[in-house]
Design a protein around this motif. Structure first.
Motif, short mmCIF file in Angstrom:
data_model
loop_
_atom_site.label_atom_id
_atom_site.label_comp_id
_atom_site.label_asym_id
_atom_site.label_seq_id
_atom_site.Cartn_x
_atom_site.Cartn_y
_atom_site.Cartn_z
N LEU A 134 -50.15 91.25 -36.20
CA LEU A 134 -50.33 92.35 -37.15
C LEU A 134 -50.73 91.87 -38.54
N ILE A 135 -50.23 90.71 -38.97
CA ILE A 135 -50.55 90.23 -40.31
C ILE A 135 -51.72 89.24 -40.29
N ASP A 136 -52.34 89.10 -39.13
CA ASP A 136 -53.51 88.23 -38.98
C ASP A 136 -53.18 86.78 -39.30
N ALA A 137 -52.05 86.32 -38.76
CA ALA A 137 -51.65 84.92 -38.93
C ALA A 137 -51.75 84.22 -37.57
N PRO A 138 -51.89 82.90 -37.57
CA PRO A 138 -51.86 82.17 -36.29
C PRO A 138 -50.53 82.43 -35.59
N VAL A 139 -50.58 82.70 -34.30
CA VAL A 139 -49.35 82.97 -33.55
C VAL A 139 -48.49 81.71 -33.55
N PHE A 140 -47.30 81.83 -34.11
CA PHE A 140 -46.51 80.66 -34.49
C PHE A 140 -46.16 79.75 -33.32
N TRP A 141 -45.84 80.28 -32.18
CA TRP A 141 -45.37 79.43 -31.09
C TRP A 141 -46.51 78.77 -30.33
N VAL A 142 -47.72 79.27 -30.50
CA VAL A 142 -48.88 78.64 -29.86
C VAL A 142 -49.22 77.34 -30.57
N ASP A 194 -47.03 75.59 -32.50
CA ASP A 194 -45.86 74.72 -32.67
C ASP A 194 -45.20 74.49 -31.31
N ALA A 195 -45.37 73.30 -30.77
CA ALA A 195 -44.86 73.00 -29.44
C ALA A 195 -43.34 73.04 -29.37
N TRP A 196 -42.66 72.88 -30.53
CA TRP A 196 -41.21 72.88 -30.53
C TRP A 196 -40.63 74.23 -30.10
N VAL A 197 -41.34 75.30 -30.40
CA VAL A 197 -40.80 76.63 -30.11
C VAL A 197 -40.63 76.84 -28.61
N ALA A 198 -41.67 76.59 -27.85
CA ALA A 198 -41.56 76.74 -26.40
C ALA A 198 -40.54 75.77 -25.83
N ALA A 199 -40.46 74.57 -26.41
CA ALA A 199 -39.48 73.59 -25.94
C ALA A 199 -38.06 74.08 -26.17
N ILE A 200 -37.82 74.72 -27.31
CA ILE A 200 -36.49 75.26 -27.59
C ILE A 200 -36.14 76.37 -26.60
N CYS A 201 -37.11 77.23 -26.30
CA CYS A 201 -36.87 78.30 -25.33
C CYS A 201 -36.53 77.72 -23.96
N LEU A 202 -37.26 76.71 -23.55
CA LEU A 202 -36.98 76.06 -22.26
C LEU A 202 -35.61 75.39 -22.29
N GLY A 203 -35.28 74.77 -23.43
CA GLY A 203 -33.99 74.10 -23.55
C GLY A 203 -32.83 75.07 -23.44
N THR A 204 -32.96 76.25 -24.02
CA THR A 204 -31.89 77.23 -23.91
C THR A 204 -31.76 77.74 -22.48
N ALA A 205 -32.88 77.84 -21.77
CA ALA A 205 -32.82 78.23 -20.37
C ALA A 205 -32.07 77.17 -19.55
N VAL A 206 -32.30 75.90 -19.87
CA VAL A 206 -31.59 74.81 -19.18
C VAL A 206 -30.09 74.92 -19.45
N ILE A 207 -29.73 75.18 -20.71
CA ILE A 207 -28.31 75.33 -21.06
C ILE A 207 -27.68 76.47 -20.26
N ALA A 208 -28.37 77.59 -20.22
CA ALA A 208 -27.85 78.75 -19.49
C ALA A 208 -27.73 78.45 -18.00
N TRP A 209 -28.68 77.68 -17.47
CA TRP A 209 -28.68 77.37 -16.04
C TRP A 209 -27.49 76.50 -15.64
N PHE A 210 -27.12 75.56 -16.52
CA PHE A 210 -26.09 74.58 -16.17
C PHE A 210 -24.70 74.94 -16.72
#
Length: 216
Positions: free
Chosen positions: A59-67, A69-85
């Protein structure tokens, strides 16, 4: 107008990653409680963590932040791992509600601050904060097939609005950003926390008898 690069400060970076992690965790844990596969948990973590920020950036015509920044997707995956175990009983009670509330207000502040740096006027900038804070949770609930929290009268969007409004007001007054963002996040989280603890809610719409009679 502030330069977009001005938003790349340690405090906002922390708020960004904190909001992503907390929202992603609520998404992953919801999938865990529904006995879903790890792939589904990772998907829930991602869409919940980045949903609001993605809509804001578009909406504000900014670069989509998680595309970018690789850390963002990694954090999401990491939280899924925590929830899984971890057993779901570790997360029982009000933990998810409070975690969601902290993510909500941190993300609302981040969204409003980022919108201001991209030259968005104050009122729309506050709206961007609300969208950033709320949309991830809405997507999570819709995908899970459960009623969204915004369809209940409890103070949820109101807490995001409080945080976003304080953020915008503080930045317009040229107050130190660290103080503005800290106060805004804390105020919204306190309101959300009290609402969770004491079941505070806004009045629901009730059509009067005369209105009902007139419509019949």
């Amino acid at each position: 107008m502030l330069e977009p690069a001005a938003i790349l400060t340690p405090v906002v970076d922390i708020l960004d990653l904190l909001g992503v992690a907390l929202f992603a965790l609520t998404g992953a844990l919801l999938a865990a409680k529904e006995r879903q596969t790890f792939v589904t948990m990772a998907f829930f973590a991602l869409v919940t963590g980045v949903g609001g920020g993605t809509i804001r950036d578009l909406l504000i015509d900014a670069p989509v932040f998680w595309v970018a920044d690789a850390w963002v997707a990694a954090i999401c995956l990491g939280t899924a791992v925590i929830a899984w175990f971890t057993p779901t009983k570790w997360w029982d009670g009000k933990f998810l509600d409070y975690a969601d509330g902290l993510g909500l207000t941190a993300y609302a502040v981040l969204g409003a601050a980022k919108a201001m740096t991209y030259g968005i006027p104050p009122v729309p900038a506050a709206m961007m904060g609300i969208i950033t804070g709320c949309v991830g949770g809405i997507i999570r609930d819709v995908v899970a097939g459960r009623p969204s929290i915004i369809m209940r009268p409890e103070l949820y969007v109101t807490a995001a609005a409080l945080s976003a409004s304080i953020c915008v007001a503080g930045m317009m007054a040229n107050l130190p950003n660290v103080i503005t963002w800290s106060v805004a996040t804390t105020a919204g989280f306190l309101l959300r926390g009290v609402a969770i603890r004491y079941n505070w809610a806004l009045p629901s719409y009730r059509e009067g008898k005369a209105g009902i009679a007139d419509s019949e």
